[in-house]
Write an enzyme that holds these catalytic residues in place. Sequence first.
Site, PDB file in Angstrom:
ATOM      1  N   GLU A 213     -41.187 -32.737  12.700  1.00 58.01           N
ATOM      2  CA  GLU A 213     -40.497 -34.056  13.349  1.00 58.01           C
ATOM      3  C   GLU A 213     -41.540 -35.081  12.995  1.00 58.01           C
ATOM      4  O   GLU A 213     -42.729 -35.244  13.361  1.00 58.01           O
ATOM      5  CB  GLU A 213     -40.377 -33.783  14.758  1.00 58.01           C
ATOM      6  CG  GLU A 213     -39.361 -33.197  15.245  1.00 58.01           C
ATOM      7  CD  GLU A 213     -39.234 -32.973  16.678  1.00 58.01           C
ATOM      8  OE1 GLU A 213     -39.216 -33.929  17.473  1.00 58.01           O
ATOM      9  OE2 GLU A 213     -38.748 -31.931  17.571  1.00 58.01           O
TER      10      GLU A 213
ATOM     11  N   GLU B 202     -42.680 -27.375  20.691  1.00 57.95           N
ATOM     12  CA  GLU B 202     -43.510 -28.161  21.761  1.00 57.95           C
ATOM     13  C   GLU B 202     -43.734 -27.684  23.133  1.00 57.95           C
ATOM     14  O   GLU B 202     -44.118 -28.412  23.927  1.00 57.95           O
ATOM     15  CB  GLU B 202     -42.950 -29.577  21.883  1.00 57.95           C
ATOM     16  CG  GLU B 202     -42.986 -30.534  20.321  1.00 57.95           C
ATOM     17  CD  GLU B 202     -42.463 -31.921  20.646  1.00 57.95           C
ATOM     18  OE1 GLU B 202     -42.240 -32.329  21.880  1.00 57.95           O
ATOM     19  OE2 GLU B 202     -42.349 -32.654  19.752  1.00 57.95           O
TER      20      GLU B 202
END
Length: 304
Positions: A233, A122
Amino acid sequence: MRPAQLLAFVAALPSTLAAYKGFNYGSTGRDQAAFEADFNSAKNLAGSSYTSARLYTMIQDGTTNTPISAIPAAINTGTSLLLGLWASGDTFANELAALKAAIEQYGSSLGPLVAGISVGSEDIYRITPIGIENHEGVGAGPAVIQNYISQVRSAIAGTPLSGAPVGHVDTYNVWTNSSQNALIGDCDFLGVDAYPYYETTKANSIGNANATFWDDYSVTVAASQGKPVWITETGWPVSGPSSGQAVASVDNAKTYYDDVACHAFAKGVNTWWYILQDTGASPSFGLVGAGSPPPTTPIYSLSC
Ligand SMILES: *[C@@H]1O[C@H](CO)[C@@H](O)[C@H](O)[C@H]1NC(C)=O
Ligand SMILES: *[C@@H]1O[C@H](CO)[C@@H](O)[C@H](O)[C@H]1NC(C)=O
């Protein structure tokens, strides 16, 4: 086999055979015994065995560049690993040193367990306008990640990890920005993180969550230049505050699991769910409650 026979044979194989199914694991405060306890509980979870672990860093907590003790724990428990190198900030040289040291120390027992190597997590999301607004912290742009990917490819060349796919994990809205096209070209796989619970600019009640997640997944696939897209995720909280129209509850977490996780497993998509245990967090995404080792009886049924 003739090509037509081979194709028929391949088509007949259950696609779930090859898929990795695991959880995400942080590094803070975990030693080898803690990782082993987690991996054993995940493997023995009632209704659904999880035998893979995604990591965010190569570095053991509290050290400069000692390899993370999740590696010997994975070797002892037969757990596969999606390795991760933290790529934001100024610790990448230590991440790379820990990767090289891990190959040196565990080489041929580590090689077959490696599902892939994610360079970063991320990083690009954190420097998008939404990431900055959410105070997500230090990030890195696609050119930095590309440079780090090439360093990782050099580090694993000619070692037992040379066959490991190298890629990057980011949020679906990062992958769909065409600024990432060159980075995608350098990746063997894309990891996608997507949480309808947090997507408050959309109608994000549990009733829309399955459709939202798979929309996020398919726009990433559309941007992927044909690279495999892995779910790195996702999850839904069992408790904690509401987020837009999303209500955290055991019932909603179970609905999300039945719809999203079970569909991912049926499709044979590599999946690292968030998360085995999340004691004390709010919102709390854990599939099991408090306890050490983590209990093997989940909060809600995980059978698909
Ligand atoms: C897409 O990426 C460019 C370049 O990094 C950035 O300026 C822009 O804000 C991004 N768009 C979105 C919607 O995040
Ligand atoms: C969830 O979405 C997938 C992908 O669109 C779909 O195939 C599946 O039927 C949906 N599940 C439910 C329970 O609606």
